[in-house]
Write a protein that holds these residues in place. Structure first.
Motif: not given
Length: 655
Positions: A211-212, A485, A488-490, A492, A600, A603-604, A607
């Motif tokens: 993920e990151a 953030v 935006e990740l969602y 993408r 979601t 996942r952030v 990062t």
């Protein structure tokens, strides 16, 4: 003791499993019932009295006798030490229930001195035929032997040429008479090169599926004073554990910025990418690349800046004089200088000043030492130690935490700010000392983008999520940035999704808590009435599509209700997380248990939580650079150094 002599106990363990003729006696399993799985790998010999000899358990893999006294600790240790796991198939036990002919165990002849637990050279000659019988019956494949040698070299950071060492050749020849050092060296060279390529492909797959990724680098110096920079990556795996892998070791001759760009292209590191820096690295042109300064290096830099003040240098010089006087008077033990060069100088200075402070009463009894007012010096000494004590506490905290992540940076900085704040009774030296340390430390993390990153990192850590160490405006900023953030990740992820989903948000009556559920529209069938209504809305939309397109610049772009609901679901995750209580649980354990709840946001979190606070182990960062290249590996080519460190750090992790 003569190097040619061996322990009698080791020899007994080896020869107990061998008959005088060289054939092995029959092994029998553990009598009765047992729940321990270790007995699948061990058995017993039958003694002369027709009873099982339970003094030693015999390994069914290597026929070594292990002392057995009723518990299985020694047996488990033997299996772990020699790598006999579940994949290794032990040799079969005897199918018969007893023996008719007892096996005689070789006895040791008396040694040169009674009670000495060694075997002399004369005694070794007696057992030489038995040793030959053991090794001749169990030949080891050259490939297996050479593989073990290659792994031994990888673990010890030794080049393939190390197999030509005379002591190593003698040891291997004694264990395996057919050992060929030239073939072994060629095999190790090929083994290391091939496995380097295999590990590169394996590591590339790991980085692509992560993920990151966070990148850190650490500078070090070899025994020949050659400078290198080792670059490592940090990722969070599916089990929410931090994995560390080494990417490359490059001679410290180019700029760090150029090396970062080279590694990004070579390993195809995707955005967002955070780099932990130990130097003054400028922010590259890539907006997605975030540079965060190493906390350990920031503390060292701030402490060194404070110790360079003239007023503090004067206190240290007086401390040096008093220390020498106390050593002459045999009041304190002789120690190193108060002022010590190097990156860790302030820790040595703090330790020595603390020891001097313990003898404060003795120093006060001495009116003057070499024109130093001892009474005034004790007051200055207490002030300097009080300034360095918070920094030492921060170091102890960092060294005791595993792992230490970037979410801890702002809480530590705030704690230092409170500890270094001026007080009314502070002397002029203490005030200037505190101001210099805090100014240097604050300047490292004063950048706006760095501050935003650290705010979100602390917000995503359940230990610090309330953000009580910042003001109200920064708390709101952290939540705002996190919402952007996450959205935006969602988006993408939604661009690459296979089918539409519907997110339903349900809130409690008081509006404080809410839950998010996802419904797959491909499996859920809409009622006919809703379908008709939807068809009517689509017909109406088609008739006014042209006018909507023309007015798009003033009324706003089209946004379907489905997309709107989904993004609202992401914001609902942020709201729900912000209302949860702050916990002292490890952030990785906390998020691993709640990942299904925050699809979601988790996942952030990866990062930000994959970013370490230091570019290396904190204890090593404060002890100074450790040489990874000792005197026995002098003048190695840079590509060989890169290969050895890459294999040493990654081989056993990805094997």
């Amino acid at each position: 003791m003569d190097p040619s002599q061996i322990k009698k106990e080791d020899a007994n363990n080896t020869f107990q499993s061998v008959c005088p003729s060289g054939t092995r006696p029959t092994l029998y399993g553990f009598p009765g019932k047992t729940k321990s799985t270790v007995w699948a790998h061990f058995g017993f010999y039958m003694g002369e009295d027709g009873q099982l000899d339970k003094s030693h358990a015999i390994c069914r893999h290597c026929y070594t006798g292990v002392r057995y006294s009723g518990n299985t600790t020694n047996l488990h240790t033997h299996l772990a030490r020699h790598g006999f796991g579940h994949k290794s198939q032990p040799r079969p036990l005897s199918e018969s229930g007893g023996r008719t002919t007892p096996v005689l165990i070789p006895k040791f002849p008396p040694g040169p001195s009674d009670g000495e637990n060694i075997v002399t050279s004369a005694q070794k000659d007696l057992f030489q035929p038995v040793i030959s019988g053991v090794f001749s019956n169990t030949p080891r494949s050259p490939v297996v032997l050479h593989t073990m040698v290659a792994e031994y070299l990888i673990q010890r950071l030794e080049p393939p040429g190390a197999v030509e060492n005379s002591a190593f050749v003698n040891m291997m020849s004694a264990a395996e008479p057919s050992f060929d050092q030239e073939n072994c060296r060629q095999f190790c060279e090929s083994f290391m090169s091939q496995h380097q390529e295999i590990l590169v492909h394996s590591l590339s797959d790991i980085l692509k599926n992560s993920e990151a990724v966070a990148l850190a680098y650490e500078s070090w110096t070899s025994a020949t004073r050659e400078s290198y920079v080792t670059y490592k990556v940090y990722v969070i795996n599916a089990w929410w554990d931090i994995d560390t892998y080494t990417l490359a070791t490059i001679p410290d001759c180019c700029s760090i910025k150029e090396d970062l760009e080279t590694l990004r292209n070579r390993w195809d590191l995707q955005d967002p990418l955070t780099v932990i820096s130990t130097g003054d690295v400028e922010q590259p042109e890539h907006s997605k690349l975030q540079i965060v300064h190493c906390l350990a290096e920031a503390l060292n830099k701030a402490a060194r800046a404070g110790l360079q003040l003239d007023c503090v240098k004067e206190v240290l010089a007086n401390g040096q004089k008093i220390q020498q006087h106390l050593v002459r008077e045999v009041v304190v033990e002789k120690s190193c200088s108060v002022v010590k060069d190097g990156r860790e100088e302030w820790l040595f200075t703090h330790d020595i000043l603390t020891k001097l402070l313990q003898h404060k009463e003795v120093i006060k009894l001495t009116k003057s030492i070499d024109d130093v007012d001892c009474e005034a010096f004790c007051g200055q000494l207490e002030g300097v130690c009080s300034v360095l004590n918070p920094l030492k506490s921060a170091v102890d905290l960092m060294c005791s935490q595993a792992p230490i992540v970037a979410s801890m940076i702002l809480p530590i900085i705030k704690k230092l700010q409170v500890s270094l704040s001026p007080e009314p009774n502070d002397s002029d030296v203490v005030k200037v000392f505190k101001e210099r340390i805090w100014t240097t430390l604050y300047s490292v993390y004063s950048d706006t983008e760095v501050r935003k990153f650290l705010l979100v990192a602390s917000f995503l850590d359940p230990r610090y999520k309330d953000l009580l160490f910042v003001d109200k405006e920064e708390r709101a900023l952290a939540k705002e940035v996190l919402s952007e953030v996450a959205t935006e990740l969602y988006r993408r992820g939604a661009d690459t999704s296979s089918g539409p989903d519907e997110i339903v948000i349900t809130a409690e009556g008081n509006g404080s808590d809410c839950s998010v559920s996802i419904i797959n529209n491909e499996t859920e069938r809409e009622p006919d009435t809703k379908k008709l209504k939807k068809d009517e809305e689509e017909t109406e939309a088609s008739t006014s599509s042209k006018s909507d397109d023309w007015l798009a610049d003033v009324i706003g772009g089209k946004k379907t209700s489905s997309d709107s609901n989904k993004e609202e679901g992401v914001l609902a995750e942020v709201d729900q997380y912000s209302t949860m209580e702050q916990r002292t649980t490890s952030p990785f354990l906390w998020w691993s248990r709640r990942q299904p709840m925050f699809t979601t946001l988790s996942r952030v979190a990866k990062t930000y939580l994959c970013v370490p606070a230091t570019s290396g182990p904190p204890d090593r960062m404060f002890e100074g650079a450790r040489d990874r290249d000792d005197n026995q590996r002098r003048l190695l080519p840079a590509d060989l150094v890169d290969k050895l460190i890459f294999l040493h750090d990654n081989y056993f992790k990805l094997k």
